[in-house]
Design a protein around this motif. Structure first.
Motif, mmCIF file in Angstrom:
data_model
loop_
_atom_site.group_PDB
_atom_site.id
_atom_site.type_symbol
_atom_site.label_atom_id
_atom_site.label_comp_id
_atom_site.label_asym_id
_atom_site.label_seq_id
_atom_site.Cartn_x
_atom_site.Cartn_y
_atom_site.Cartn_z
ATOM 1 N N VAL A 1 18.952 -27.100 -4.215
ATOM 2 C CA VAL A 1 18.419 -27.395 -5.551
ATOM 3 C C VAL A 1 17.387 -26.349 -5.951
ATOM 4 C CG1 VAL A 1 17.032 -29.017 -6.910
ATOM 5 C CG2 VAL A 1 18.841 -29.882 -5.417
ATOM 6 N N TYR A 2 16.475 -26.033 -5.041
ATOM 7 C CA TYR A 2 15.421 -25.069 -5.350
ATOM 8 C C TYR A 2 16.011 -23.697 -5.678
ATOM 9 C CZ TYR A 2 11.263 -22.183 -5.030
ATOM 10 O OH TYR A 2 10.258 -21.289 -5.317
ATOM 11 N N GLU A 3 17.003 -23.269 -4.896
ATOM 12 C CA GLU A 3 17.633 -21.969 -5.139
ATOM 13 C C GLU A 3 18.276 -21.910 -6.520
ATOM 14 O OE1 GLU A 3 17.690 -19.077 -3.408
ATOM 15 O OE2 GLU A 3 16.186 -20.050 -2.130
ATOM 16 N N MET A 4 18.777 -23.061 -6.988
ATOM 17 C CA MET A 4 19.478 -23.105 -8.276
ATOM 18 C C MET A 4 18.525 -23.170 -9.470
ATOM 19 S SD MET A 4 22.599 -25.699 -7.233
ATOM 20 C CE MET A 4 23.516 -25.570 -8.763
ATOM 21 N N VAL A 5 17.307 -23.667 -9.267
ATOM 22 C CA VAL A 5 16.393 -23.827 -10.414
ATOM 23 C C VAL A 5 15.258 -22.808 -10.448
ATOM 24 C CG1 VAL A 5 16.857 -26.306 -10.527
ATOM 25 C CG2 VAL A 5 14.870 -25.498 -9.226
ATOM 26 N N LYS A 6 15.047 -22.073 -9.362
ATOM 27 C CA LYS A 6 13.855 -21.218 -9.277
ATOM 28 C C LYS A 6 13.878 -20.053 -10.261
ATOM 29 C CE LYS A 6 15.420 -18.055 -5.641
ATOM 30 N NZ LYS A 6 15.107 -17.467 -4.327
ATOM 31 N N ASP A 7 15.059 -19.610 -10.670
ATOM 32 C CA ASP A 7 15.153 -18.449 -11.557
ATOM 33 C C ASP A 7 15.533 -18.824 -12.990
ATOM 34 O OD1 ASP A 7 14.499 -16.607 -9.523
ATOM 35 O OD2 ASP A 7 16.564 -16.642 -8.787
ATOM 36 N N LEU A 8 15.348 -20.070 -13.350
ATOM 37 C CA LEU A 8 15.658 -20.486 -14.722
ATOM 38 C C LEU A 8 14.764 -19.736 -15.706
ATOM 39 C CD1 LEU A 8 16.040 -24.337 -14.204
ATOM 40 C CD2 LEU A 8 17.840 -22.782 -14.980
ATOM 41 N N PRO A 9 15.296 -19.314 -16.850
ATOM 42 C CA PRO A 9 14.497 -18.505 -17.791
ATOM 43 C C PRO A 9 13.373 -19.270 -18.475
ATOM 44 C CG PRO A 9 16.637 -19.039 -18.741
ATOM 45 C CD PRO A 9 16.684 -19.475 -17.310
ATOM 46 N N GLY A 10 13.509 -20.601 -18.588
ATOM 47 C CA GLY A 10 12.494 -21.407 -19.266
ATOM 48 C C GLY A 10 11.479 -22.011 -18.318
ATOM 49 N N LYS A 11 10.586 -22.818 -18.886
ATOM 50 C CA LYS A 11 9.502 -23.429 -18.114
ATOM 51 C C LYS A 11 9.418 -24.909 -18.473
ATOM 52 C CE LYS A 11 4.498 -22.820 -17.262
ATOM 53 N NZ LYS A 11 4.561 -22.429 -15.854
ATOM 54 N N LEU A 12 9.142 -25.747 -17.487
ATOM 55 C CA LEU A 12 9.015 -27.189 -17.706
ATOM 56 C C LEU A 12 7.681 -27.688 -17.160
ATOM 57 C CD1 LEU A 12 10.125 -30.047 -18.405
ATOM 58 C CD2 LEU A 12 11.150 -30.082 -16.119
ATOM 59 N N ILE A 13 6.958 -28.434 -18.008
ATOM 60 C CA ILE A 13 5.721 -29.101 -17.589
ATOM 61 C C ILE A 13 5.886 -30.591 -17.874
ATOM 62 C CG2 ILE A 13 3.242 -29.342 -17.998
ATOM 63 C CD1 ILE A 13 3.293 -26.372 -18.906
ATOM 64 N N ILE A 14 5.702 -31.425 -16.847
ATOM 65 C CA ILE A 14 5.833 -32.874 -17.003
ATOM 66 C C ILE A 14 4.448 -33.501 -16.870
ATOM 67 C CG2 ILE A 14 6.932 -34.983 -16.144
ATOM 68 C CD1 ILE A 14 9.067 -33.140 -14.847
ATOM 69 N N LYS A 15 4.043 -34.233 -17.898
ATOM 70 C CA LYS A 15 2.735 -34.877 -17.891
ATOM 71 C C LYS A 15 2.930 -36.390 -17.973
ATOM 72 C CE LYS A 15 -1.799 -35.256 -18.279
ATOM 73 N NZ LYS A 15 -2.666 -35.058 -17.107
ATOM 74 N N GLU A 16 2.398 -37.097 -16.981
ATOM 75 C CA GLU A 16 2.565 -38.550 -16.919
ATOM 76 C C GLU A 16 1.311 -39.257 -17.424
ATOM 77 O OE1 GLU A 16 3.017 -42.096 -13.544
ATOM 78 O OE2 GLU A 16 3.286 -39.993 -12.974
ATOM 79 N N TYR A 17 1.524 -40.225 -18.297
ATOM 80 C CA TYR A 17 0.452 -41.115 -18.743
ATOM 81 C C TYR A 17 0.896 -42.554 -18.504
ATOM 82 C CZ TYR A 17 -1.721 -37.272 -21.425
ATOM 83 O OH TYR A 17 -2.327 -36.102 -21.803
#
Length: 463
Positions: A260-276
């Motif tokens: 999973v890590y190998e498949m997502v590490k080079d994705l062109p975008g960025k994701l930030i998840i904030k929990e409330y």
């Protein structure tokens, strides 16, 4: 009287001065405001002095603010009196800023205005020293008050004539694809900046799954996505993104962690998840978090709120529907202020639980939420649909194209896979609804026959 502060923008640096010149060109109301207090010599660089002078010279001669295209013509034909080196510096600068976005524009505007207004006030105070010797108190008062008024906010709105060129500028929505070709075709390629999209579905139909799909598609396209979760843990949401982006089923992610890590590490975008925690955060918390990201030079392209109905209202109203209306209005306001798009979800009322097609009438609590949104689609999945990974998407509202369209979908919740299939034609749609009606009639008929038999048996026993 001594003033130690330098009388130019040198202490703010070259980048600040270049951005300020760009703002003078691109922001007509701001240019009008600062023109009252701006001295060209405040710019320490000659090419910036000349660039700004050309803007205001054109404005004074023709009575309108120059557009970027007009400025390009001016810089091609009206620099003959300048040295070759200066001409090149000005044109190179304009080429750099032509399609460049400005960071921290509010800070630059406020800082520049404050500096210029202080310089004008200093001039007025020095002039007042001479006036004191002649006891011209009225003139002193007028001089100081005039200086204080200069550079005040004089933006009274969009001026029909002064802003003539603005009507003919290309307005880019910068849409972000939904990842569904069929939907993008009627949606002008996706949700644009400043726009609000809403997913409507009953509980358990896949609202959060759809939001994850939309975010994952944006990440594949090199966008920065901020996902606010008010119901699920951030790690749970992260796992759903893992599954959606890799195609690996949710229950197989742990043993395949390295893959999973190998498949997502080079994705062109960025994701930030904030929990409330549920109902602990409001739109003001989201705004504060976004400002912190902006201060770290993180430019957000898409915000996902899962889901808006769980936000804490800024003002508690007597009726819940009024609170929800305000929340959706605030979300769209954030989209316009920060120039990104926002996706959120809304739950249907009971009428949507087993509906073949979910319309806006099924939206829970506050129908007025629909007025604020730019794009609304519903997801409906009956018990049979869930067993066969099927369902329907209904385009309930579309400000940028046609609506009232139904698409069949394939949804596999095991790996967060959602595919929108070609549009259902009217004959097939009517056939689907008719088939459902026949099934319901058959069930009712069987229940009625069973009831008659029970009643007949009960009568025989009495006799």
């Amino acid at each position: 009287m001594k003033f130690n502060e330098s009388a130019d923008f040198s202490r703010f640096g070259k980048s600040f001065q270049e951005s300020l010149c760009q703002l003078v060109l691109q922001d007509r109301p701001f240019a009008d405001q600062i023109s009252e207090v701006l001295d060209y010599n405040f710019f320490e660089l000659k090419y910036l002095q000349t660039f700004v002078r050309k803007i205001f010279s054109y404005k004074q001669k023709y009575g309108v603010h120059p557009s970027s295209k007009i400025m390009m013509t001016i810089l091609r034909s009206d620099l003959e009196n300048e040295t070759d080196v200066l001409q090149k510096q000005i044109r190179d600068y304009f080429a750099r800023i032509y399609e460049q976005d400005i960071k921290d524009r509010d800070y630059i505007k406020d800082t520049a205005l404050e500096f210029c207004k202080k310089q004008k006030l200093k001039e007025a105070m020095l002039k007042s020293v001479d006036l004191l010797q002649n006891s011209s108190f009225e003139e002193i008062s007028t001089t100081i008050n005039d200086a204080l008024r200069l550079g005040s906010d004089n933006n009274f709105g969009y001026d029909y004539l002064k802003d003539f060129e603005k009507r003919f500028l290309f307005k880019s929505r910068n849409p972000i694809s939904t990842g569904w070709k069929e939907v993008d075709n009627i949606f002008k390629d996706g949700l644009g900046k400043g726009e609000l999209g809403v997913v409507i579905a009953p509980t358990g139909a896949g609202k959060s799954m759809a939001l994850v799909h939309l975010g994952a598609q944006a990440i594949r396209n090199g966008k920065t996505v901020v996902y606010y979760t008010l119901e699920l843990q951030d790690t749970v949401v992260g796992s759903r993104f893992d599954s959606c982006l890799t195609g690996i089923p949710l229950n197989e992610l742990k043993p395949l962690k390295e893959e999973v890590y190998e498949m997502v590490k080079d994705l062109p975008g960025k994701l930030i998840i904030k929990e409330y925690p549920t109902r602990s955060a409001g739109t003001h918390n989201i705004k504060s978090h976004l400002e912190k990201l902006r201060n770290r030079d993180i430019i957000v392209d898409m915000v996902i709120v899962d889901y808006a109905d769980l936000l804490r209202p800024a003002n508690f109203k007597k009726e819940r529907r009024h609170e929800l209306e305000n929340l959706y209005e605030d979300l769209r306001g954030l989209a316009q202020e920060f120039k990104f798009c926002v996706w959120t979800a809304s739950q249907t009322n009971r009428s949507g639980l087993n509906a073949e097609i979910i319309t806006m009438e099924s939206i829970s609590e506050a129908f007025n939420k629909c007025f604020v949104a730019d794009f609304i689609f519903s997801i409906s999945r009956t018990v049979q649909d869930k067993a066969t990974n099927g369902g329907r998407v209904f385009v309930a509202k579309n400000r940028n194209g046609p609506d009232g369209i139904v698409f069949p979908i394939f949804m596999d919740t095991s790996n967060v896979s959602i595919k929108v299939l070609p549009q259902m034609d009217e004959e097939n749609l009517n056939g689907t609804i008719a088939a459902s009606s026949k099934e319901q009639k058959q069930i009712l008929y069987e229940k009625y026959e069973k009831y008659k038999k029970l009643k007949k048996g009960s009568s025989a026993n009495v006799q």
